[in-house]
Design a protein around this motif. Structure first.
Motif, short mmCIF file in Angstrom:
data_model
loop_
_atom_site.label_atom_id
_atom_site.label_comp_id
_atom_site.label_asym_id
_atom_site.label_seq_id
_atom_site.Cartn_x
_atom_site.Cartn_y
_atom_site.Cartn_z
N VAL A 31 0.84 -1.20 0.00
CA VAL A 31 0.00 0.00 0.00
C VAL A 31 0.87 1.25 0.00
N ASP A 32 0.54 2.20 -0.88
CA ASP A 32 1.22 3.50 -0.91
C ASP A 32 1.17 4.10 0.51
N ALA A 33 2.35 4.46 1.04
CA ALA A 33 2.43 4.94 2.42
C ALA A 33 1.58 6.19 2.63
N ASN A 34 1.49 7.07 1.64
CA ASN A 34 0.67 8.28 1.79
C ASN A 34 -0.81 7.92 1.86
N VAL A 35 -1.22 6.95 1.07
CA VAL A 35 -2.63 6.53 1.07
C VAL A 35 -2.97 5.91 2.43
N GLU A 58 8.02 6.95 -4.87
CA GLU A 58 8.84 7.98 -5.52
C GLU A 58 9.32 7.37 -6.84
N GLU A 59 9.56 8.23 -7.82
CA GLU A 59 9.91 7.71 -9.15
C GLU A 59 11.11 6.77 -9.08
N ASN A 60 12.11 7.09 -8.23
CA ASN A 60 13.29 6.21 -8.19
C ASN A 60 13.02 4.89 -7.46
N GLY A 90 -0.85 4.59 -6.61
CA GLY A 90 -0.85 5.16 -7.97
C GLY A 90 0.02 4.33 -8.91
N GLY A 91 0.44 4.95 -10.01
CA GLY A 91 1.17 4.24 -11.06
C GLY A 91 2.50 3.67 -10.60
N ILE A 92 3.13 4.29 -9.60
CA ILE A 92 4.42 3.76 -9.14
C ILE A 92 4.22 2.42 -8.44
N GLN A 94 1.69 0.53 -8.82
CA GLN A 94 1.20 -0.38 -9.87
C GLN A 94 2.38 -1.00 -10.63
N ASP A 95 3.33 -0.17 -11.04
CA ASP A 95 4.43 -0.68 -11.87
C ASP A 95 5.30 -1.68 -11.10
N VAL A 96 5.63 -1.35 -9.84
CA VAL A 96 6.51 -2.24 -9.07
C VAL A 96 5.79 -3.54 -8.72
N PRO A 114 -6.31 1.32 -7.83
CA PRO A 114 -5.62 2.58 -8.17
C PRO A 114 -6.13 3.73 -7.31
N THR A 115 -5.22 4.62 -6.89
CA THR A 115 -5.64 5.70 -5.99
C THR A 115 -5.36 7.09 -6.53
N THR A 116 -4.79 7.21 -7.73
CA THR A 116 -4.60 8.52 -8.35
C THR A 116 -5.53 8.62 -9.56
N LEU A 117 -5.74 9.84 -10.02
CA LEU A 117 -6.61 10.00 -11.20
C LEU A 117 -5.96 9.34 -12.41
N SER A 157 -9.93 12.44 -3.13
CA SER A 157 -10.15 13.66 -2.35
C SER A 157 -8.84 14.16 -1.74
N THR A 158 -7.89 13.27 -1.50
CA THR A 158 -6.65 13.69 -0.82
C THR A 158 -5.48 13.92 -1.79
N LEU A 159 -5.74 13.73 -3.06
CA LEU A 159 -4.66 13.86 -4.05
C LEU A 159 -4.22 15.32 -4.17
N1 LIG Z 1 2.01 0.92 -16.20
C1 LIG Z 1 1.41 1.83 -16.92
O1 LIG Z 1 0.62 1.55 -17.83
C2 LIG Z 1 1.64 3.28 -16.63
C3 LIG Z 1 0.95 4.26 -17.38
C4 LIG Z 1 1.15 5.59 -17.08
C5 LIG Z 1 2.04 5.93 -16.06
N2 LIG Z 1 2.70 4.97 -15.38
C6 LIG Z 1 3.65 5.33 -14.31
O2 LIG Z 1 2.92 5.83 -13.22
C7 LIG Z 1 3.75 6.69 -12.45
C8 LIG Z 1 2.94 7.90 -12.06
O3 LIG Z 1 1.84 7.44 -11.33
P1 LIG Z 1 0.71 8.36 -10.70
O4 LIG Z 1 0.69 9.66 -11.38
O5 LIG Z 1 -0.49 7.51 -10.67
O6 LIG Z 1 1.16 8.63 -9.22
P2 LIG Z 1 2.34 8.12 -8.31
O7 LIG Z 1 2.21 6.68 -8.03
O8 LIG Z 1 3.61 8.66 -8.88
O9 LIG Z 1 2.02 8.92 -6.98
C9 LIG Z 1 2.16 10.33 -6.95
C10 LIG Z 1 2.05 10.81 -5.51
O10 LIG Z 1 0.70 10.70 -5.07
C11 LIG Z 1 0.63 10.01 -3.83
N3 LIG Z 1 -0.69 9.41 -3.77
C12 LIG Z 1 -1.16 8.32 -4.41
N4 LIG Z 1 -2.47 8.19 -4.19
C13 LIG Z 1 -2.84 9.22 -3.37
C14 LIG Z 1 -4.06 9.64 -2.79
N5 LIG Z 1 -5.20 9.01 -3.04
N6 LIG Z 1 -4.05 10.74 -2.00
C15 LIG Z 1 -2.90 11.41 -1.78
N7 LIG Z 1 -1.72 11.09 -2.31
C16 LIG Z 1 -1.69 9.99 -3.10
C17 LIG Z 1 1.82 9.09 -3.86
O11 LIG Z 1 2.21 8.70 -2.56
C18 LIG Z 1 2.86 9.98 -4.52
O12 LIG Z 1 3.42 10.85 -3.59
C19 LIG Z 1 4.95 6.99 -13.31
O13 LIG Z 1 6.06 6.28 -12.80
C20 LIG Z 1 4.57 6.46 -14.68
O14 LIG Z 1 5.69 6.00 -15.42
C21 LIG Z 1 2.50 3.66 -15.63
#
Ligand SMILES: NC(=O)c1ccc[n+]([C@@H]2O[C@H](COP(=O)([O-])OP(=O)(O)OC[C@H]3O[C@@H](n4cnc5c(N)ncnc54)[C@H](O)[C@@H]3O)[C@@H](O)[C@H]2O)c1
Length: 351
Positions: A31-35, A58-60, A90-92, A94-96, A114-117, A157-159
């Motif tokens: 689970v994303d630590a911020n979530v 984080e991206e890295n 979010g996507g990070i 998801q990818d890992v 998924p928790t980001t838009l 709501s928290t994004l």
């Molecule tokens: N696999 C794929 O198909 C695909 C497609 C597009 C992007 N990506 C990858 O996704 C990454 C970007 O992902 P992203 O934009 O979804 O976000 P992210 O995972 O980079 O998260 C961005 C920030 O938002 C925080 N966060 C996540 N959910 C939250 C919430 N509900 N409330 C408050 N904070 C929250 C995270 O802790 C982080 O600080 C990039 O690494 C990109 O390469 C992957």
């Protein structure tokens, strides 16, 4: 519910009104630590510590070492081939976690929340997982969809505003690719979406996913039609690099669409009037981060464009939208055209 056909395994997307569904999920959780901090996730509160791995997104962090940590934790819990990995973030995340789920025993059951838009409206479907390697973004990856996706806009709501608007860039791209009617609908609802009204956001997410499905179903492995989803990304990636990632991804995609539209006008594919109307009503209106003149410096943009790892031929690739929202890709963009359109954008956006 949506069902998505995949050559790997079919999967389902569920739309959730509240967080109660979490209590029904079972497996090892990443689970994303911020979530975790912002949403409490009381449904997960009863989990043993050995079933929960908080993840700093984080991206890295998109590195093999973090995949190994997920493998290690799963193995330490005695997870077998029929085990389940649940990931929330979010996507990070998801990818890992998607990479970890795809590779352990050549594929275990994977549930993604998924928790980001960006992740809810775009990346959660399509089956790509990517890691960064050797200084390159998304260089290593697999095709492996989750078995189930649960979309709950309550997370949004928290994004942060920056992350919300970054996701909005992909939402706009997908509506443009979906046609004039969808684009007009999003434009009309944009204020409600920007205010994050749950119903408006949910409908925009649903429409975005439907458009994306139409582009990758039948071309899951990126060989033809799916490439059109790179609309806005050819220039967008170059701008992300030239701005040293000061411009968030989805906002760079919006500027990439502005760029592609200018080239399309120059090539007689798109009417000047259509491009201007989209610019004013939707694209520039949705830019919350403006590029500086340095970010749009022609030499920096061209250098980043040329280093794009997806480039295979001598010319530069570009996905464009023509009249009636018809999408097409060319591979013959040259430096002079890039310089001209970049200069025009700088004059328009950096004033
Ligand atoms: N696999 C794929 O198909 C695909 C497609 C597009 C992007 N990506 C990858 O996704 C990454 C970007 O992902 P992203 O934009 O979804 O976000 P992210 O995972 O980079 O998260 C961005 C920030 O938002 C925080 N966060 C996540 N959910 C939250 C919430 N509900 N409330 C408050 N904070 C929250 C995270 O802790 C982080 O600080 C990039 O690494 C990109 O390469 C992957």
């Amino acid at each position: 519910m949506m069902r998505i056909a995949s050559r790997i395994h079919d999967y389902s997307v569920h739309f959730e009104e509240g967080l109660d569904f979490l209590a029904r999920l079972d497996g090892f959780f990443v689970v994303d630590a911020n979530v975790l901090r912002l949403h409490g996730l009381s449904a997960l509160g009863a989990l043993d510590r050995d079933r929960l791995l908080p993840f700093t997104a984080e991206e890295n962090a998109k590195a093999l070492a973090n995949v190994e940590e997920v493998w290690d934790r799963l193995l330490a819990r005695g997870v077998r081939r029929n085990g389940t990995l649940v990931s929330i973030g979010g996507g990070i995340v998801q990818d890992v976690t998607g990479f970890a789920a795809a590779t352990l025993y050549r594929g275990i059951r994977w549930v993604y929340v998924p928790t980001t838009l960006l992740a809810q409206a775009d990346s959660c479907i399509g089956a790509k997982t990517s890691l960064n390697y050797g200084g390159y973004k998304n260089l290593i990856g697999t095709f492996y969809p989750p078995h189930e996706v649960h979309i709950c806009p309550a997370f949004l709501s928290t994004l942060s505003e920056a992350d919300f608007c970054s996701g909005l860039g992909e939402v706009i791209k997908l509506h443009l690719m979906g046609g004039a009617e969808l684009t007009a609908r999003l434009t009309a609802e944009m204020e409600r979406v920007r205010r994050r009204e749950p119903r408006a956001v949910l409908e925009a997410i649903r429409r975005s996913l439907e458009v994306k499905i139409g582009y990758f179903e039948g071309d899951e492995f990126d060989s033809g039609r799916r490439n059109l989803l790179n609309f806005g990304h050819c220039f967008g990636h170059a701008l992300e690099a030239s701005s040293e990632f000061a411009i968030p991804h989805g906002q760079a995609v919006l500027i990439g669409i502005l760029f592609a539209n200018r080239i399309a006008v120059k090539r007689g594919l798109l009417a000047e009037q259509t491009a201007r109307a989209l610019e004013e009503d939707l694209l520039i209106a949705s830019l919350v981060v403006r590029p500086t003149a340095r970010h749009l410096d022609t030499a920096r943009i061209l250098d980043a464009f040329r280093r794009d790892k997806k480039r295979t031929g001598p010319g530069l690739p570009l996905v464009m939208m023509a009249e009636r929202h018809a999408m097409l890709q060319v591979d013959d963009l040259d430096a002079e055209q890039v310089a001209l359109a970049t200069g025009e954008l700088a004059a328009r956006l950096c004033a």
